[in-house]
Scaffold this motif. Sequence first.
Motif, PDB file in Angstrom:
ATOM      1  N   ASN A  31       4.148   3.278  -0.788  1.00  0.00           N
ATOM      2  CA  ASN A  31       3.587   2.142  -1.518  1.00  0.00           C
ATOM      3  C   ASN A  31       4.398   0.866  -1.327  1.00  0.00           C
ATOM      4  OD1 ASN A  31       1.326   3.419  -2.846  1.00  0.00           O
ATOM      5  ND2 ASN A  31       2.846   4.535  -4.034  1.00  0.00           N
ATOM      6  N   PHE A  32       5.611   0.979  -0.818  1.00  0.00           N
ATOM      7  CA  PHE A  32       6.456  -0.182  -0.562  1.00  0.00           C
ATOM      8  C   PHE A  32       6.469  -0.555   0.927  1.00  0.00           C
ATOM      9  CE2 PHE A  32       8.205   2.117  -4.230  1.00  0.00           C
ATOM     10  CZ  PHE A  32       7.949   1.176  -5.205  1.00  0.00           C
ATOM     11  N   GLY A  33       5.539   0.023   1.678  1.00  0.00           N
ATOM     12  CA  GLY A  33       5.403  -0.306   3.093  1.00  0.00           C
ATOM     13  C   GLY A  33       6.190   0.589   4.031  1.00  0.00           C
ATOM     14  N   TRP A  34       6.873   1.587   3.508  1.00  0.00           N
ATOM     15  CA  TRP A  34       7.679   2.470   4.345  1.00  0.00           C
ATOM     16  C   TRP A  34       6.815   3.574   4.931  1.00  0.00           C
ATOM     17  CZ3 TRP A  34      12.366   0.890   5.542  1.00  0.00           C
ATOM     18  CH2 TRP A  34      13.048   0.047   4.661  1.00  0.00           C
ATOM     19  N   ASP A  35       7.080   3.900   6.182  1.00  0.00           N
ATOM     20  CA  ASP A  35       6.438   5.034   6.846  1.00  0.00           C
ATOM     21  C   ASP A  35       7.477   6.132   7.016  1.00  0.00           C
ATOM     22  OD1 ASP A  35       3.949   3.726   7.205  1.00  0.00           O
ATOM     23  OD2 ASP A  35       4.740   2.689   8.978  1.00  0.00           O
ATOM     24  N   LEU A  36       7.075   7.355   6.755  1.00  0.00           N
ATOM     25  CA  LEU A  36       7.980   8.493   6.906  1.00  0.00           C
ATOM     26  C   LEU A  36       8.358   8.645   8.366  1.00  0.00           C
ATOM     27  CD1 LEU A  36       9.364  10.933   5.581  1.00  0.00           C
ATOM     28  CD2 LEU A  36       7.274  12.221   6.012  1.00  0.00           C
ATOM     29  N   LYS A  55       8.473  -7.621   9.531  1.00  0.00           N
ATOM     30  CA  LYS A  55       7.678  -8.808   9.195  1.00  0.00           C
ATOM     31  C   LYS A  55       6.639  -8.518   8.120  1.00  0.00           C
ATOM     32  CE  LYS A  55       9.156 -11.355  12.750  1.00  0.00           C
ATOM     33  NZ  LYS A  55      10.226 -12.238  12.571  1.00  0.00           N
ATOM     34  N   ILE A  56       6.844  -7.489   7.337  1.00  0.00           N
ATOM     35  CA  ILE A  56       5.881  -7.112   6.304  1.00  0.00           C
ATOM     36  C   ILE A  56       5.712  -8.256   5.301  1.00  0.00           C
ATOM     37  CG2 ILE A  56       7.549  -6.037   4.759  1.00  0.00           C
ATOM     38  CD1 ILE A  56       5.497  -3.805   4.294  1.00  0.00           C
ATOM     39  N   ARG A  57       4.476  -8.464   4.872  1.00  0.00           N
ATOM     40  CA  ARG A  57       4.210  -9.511   3.891  1.00  0.00           C
ATOM     41  C   ARG A  57       4.764  -9.096   2.523  1.00  0.00           C
ATOM     42  NH1 ARG A  57      -1.830  -9.812   3.809  1.00  0.00           N
ATOM     43  NH2 ARG A  57      -1.592  -7.766   4.704  1.00  0.00           N
ATOM     44  N   ASN A  58       5.138 -10.086   1.732  1.00  0.00           N
ATOM     45  CA  ASN A  58       5.642  -9.871   0.364  1.00  0.00           C
ATOM     46  C   ASN A  58       6.883  -8.973   0.327  1.00  0.00           C
ATOM     47  OD1 ASN A  58       3.419 -11.323  -0.841  1.00  0.00           O
ATOM     48  ND2 ASN A  58       2.162  -9.545  -0.364  1.00  0.00           N
ATOM     49  N   LYS A  59       7.716  -9.077   1.342  1.00  0.00           N
ATOM     50  CA  LYS A  59       8.882  -8.200   1.468  1.00  0.00           C
ATOM     51  C   LYS A  59       9.847  -8.324   0.281  1.00  0.00           C
ATOM     52  CE  LYS A  59      12.528  -7.028   4.710  1.00  0.00           C
ATOM     53  NZ  LYS A  59      13.083  -7.329   6.032  1.00  0.00           N
ATOM     54  N   VAL A  60      10.083  -9.538  -0.179  1.00  0.00           N
ATOM     55  CA  VAL A  60      11.027  -9.746  -1.283  1.00  0.00           C
ATOM     56  C   VAL A  60      10.514  -9.059  -2.549  1.00  0.00           C
ATOM     57  CG1 VAL A  60      12.085 -11.485  -2.776  1.00  0.00           C
ATOM     58  CG2 VAL A  60      11.910 -11.889  -0.320  1.00  0.00           C
ATOM     59  N   THR A  63      10.663  -5.270  -2.192  1.00  0.00           N
ATOM     60  CA  THR A  63      12.036  -4.792  -2.337  1.00  0.00           C
ATOM     61  C   THR A  63      12.442  -4.754  -3.806  1.00  0.00           C
ATOM     62  OG1 THR A  63      12.600  -5.667  -0.160  1.00  0.00           O
ATOM     63  CG2 THR A  63      14.431  -5.186  -1.641  1.00  0.00           C
ATOM     64  N   ARG A  64      12.047  -5.765  -4.556  1.00  0.00           N
ATOM     65  CA  ARG A  64      12.344  -5.789  -5.997  1.00  0.00           C
ATOM     66  C   ARG A  64      11.649  -4.622  -6.705  1.00  0.00           C
ATOM     67  NH1 ARG A  64      10.345  -6.905 -10.710  1.00  0.00           N
ATOM     68  NH2 ARG A  64       8.300  -7.517  -9.938  1.00  0.00           N
ATOM     69  N   LEU A  65      10.404  -4.386  -6.369  1.00  0.00           N
ATOM     70  CA  LEU A  65       9.670  -3.279  -6.980  1.00  0.00           C
ATOM     71  C   LEU A  65      10.257  -1.928  -6.570  1.00  0.00           C
ATOM     72  CD1 LEU A  65       6.014  -4.632  -6.664  1.00  0.00           C
ATOM     73  CD2 LEU A  65       7.296  -4.253  -8.784  1.00  0.00           C
ATOM     74  N   GLN A  66      10.733  -1.841  -5.337  1.00  0.00           N
ATOM     75  CA  GLN A  66      11.358  -0.597  -4.880  1.00  0.00           C
ATOM     76  C   GLN A  66      12.642  -0.318  -5.659  1.00  0.00           C
ATOM     77  OE1 GLN A  66      11.966  -0.276  -0.636  1.00  0.00           O
ATOM     78  NE2 GLN A  66      13.596   1.221  -0.929  1.00  0.00           N
ATOM     79  N   ARG A  67      13.416  -1.361  -5.923  1.00  0.00           N
ATOM     80  CA  ARG A  67      14.629  -1.187  -6.738  1.00  0.00           C
ATOM     81  C   ARG A  67      14.270  -0.733  -8.148  1.00  0.00           C
ATOM     82  NH1 ARG A  67      16.564  -6.510  -5.212  1.00  0.00           N
ATOM     83  NH2 ARG A  67      17.316  -6.299  -3.097  1.00  0.00           N
ATOM     84  N   VAL A 160       4.541   0.546 -11.205  1.00  0.00           N
ATOM     85  CA  VAL A 160       5.325  -0.105 -10.149  1.00  0.00           C
ATOM     86  C   VAL A 160       4.715   0.197  -8.781  1.00  0.00           C
ATOM     87  CG1 VAL A 160       7.566  -0.055  -8.969  1.00  0.00           C
ATOM     88  CG2 VAL A 160       7.476  -0.188 -11.450  1.00  0.00           C
ATOM     89  N   SER A 161       4.364   1.447  -8.548  1.00  0.00           N
ATOM     90  CA  SER A 161       3.755   1.833  -7.274  1.00  0.00           C
ATOM     91  C   SER A 161       2.410   1.148  -7.079  1.00  0.00           C
ATOM     92  CB  SER A 161       3.582   3.350  -7.205  1.00  0.00           C
ATOM     93  OG  SER A 161       4.830   3.986  -7.239  1.00  0.00           O
ATOM     94  N   LYS A 162       1.665   1.032  -8.143  1.00  0.00           N
ATOM     95  CA  LYS A 162       0.350   0.381  -8.081  1.00  0.00           C
ATOM     96  C   LYS A 162       0.498  -1.097  -7.712  1.00  0.00           C
ATOM     97  CE  LYS A 162      -3.664  -0.414 -11.077  1.00  0.00           C
ATOM     98  NZ  LYS A 162      -4.189  -0.175 -12.424  1.00  0.00           N
ATOM     99  N   LYS A 163       1.466  -1.784  -8.343  1.00  0.00           N
ATOM    100  CA  LYS A 163       1.716  -3.194  -8.026  1.00  0.00           C
ATOM    101  C   LYS A 163       2.118  -3.358  -6.564  1.00  0.00           C
ATOM    102  CE  LYS A 163       3.354  -4.598 -12.593  1.00  0.00           C
ATOM    103  NZ  LYS A 163       4.562  -4.986 -13.359  1.00  0.00           N
ATOM    104  N   ALA A 164       3.017  -2.486  -6.107  1.00  0.00           N
ATOM    105  CA  ALA A 164       3.491  -2.556  -4.722  1.00  0.00           C
ATOM    106  C   ALA A 164       2.343  -2.306  -3.740  1.00  0.00           C
ATOM    107  CB  ALA A 164       4.619  -1.563  -4.486  1.00  0.00           C
ATOM    108  N   ASN A 165       1.548  -1.320  -4.024  1.00  0.00           N
ATOM    109  CA  ASN A 165       0.415  -1.009  -3.150  1.00  0.00           C
ATOM    110  C   ASN A 165      -0.552  -2.178  -3.104  1.00  0.00           C
ATOM    111  OD1 ASN A 165      -2.338   0.197  -2.470  1.00  0.00           O
ATOM    112  ND2 ASN A 165      -0.894   1.828  -1.948  1.00  0.00           N
TER     113      ASN A 165
END
Length: 170
Positions: A31-36, A55-60, A63-67, A160-165
Amino acid sequence: MSTRADFIGYEYTDITINQDKESLFVDGYTNFGWDLDSISKSVTSLKIKFKRDRKIRNKVELTRLQRQFDACVDEMEQLERSKKTTARIVAYGIALVGTIGMACSVFAVTSGLITLSVIFAIPGVFGWLMPYFSYKKLYQKKAAEITILMDQKNEELYEVSKKANHLLSK
């Protein structure tokens, strides 16, 4: 044949977790753009490697949501450990009192004070029997309290996951 325009630069991260948390992190981090990328197993833990486009959009914000996701998981683990802590402390305290009572009983009997020995032996025996029951009771009580908090934390993880997605799909 690929061209230079097809180039994707990746950033990498790896985490080491308990095996029972594998699906939580694999599902959550996507959900934060990471691929396994890969999973390495050891006896008690997993090392999971992820990659994502630099170059993922909304990276900052991602990252905040991932933390926030990671902090929430850490709080859940602390809550899980806290179920046992209080129960253990009380049980060890009761066992210590029982051991002191038995030691006093032994010293009294070796001094020839049989009546005093019996007086010390009674709390000693109870002090050795009661820790199990007190541990069980306190653990169950704390587990009931923690279950409510864990449900709230799971809901927070979901949000948090929903917002990130949602940020990924923009």
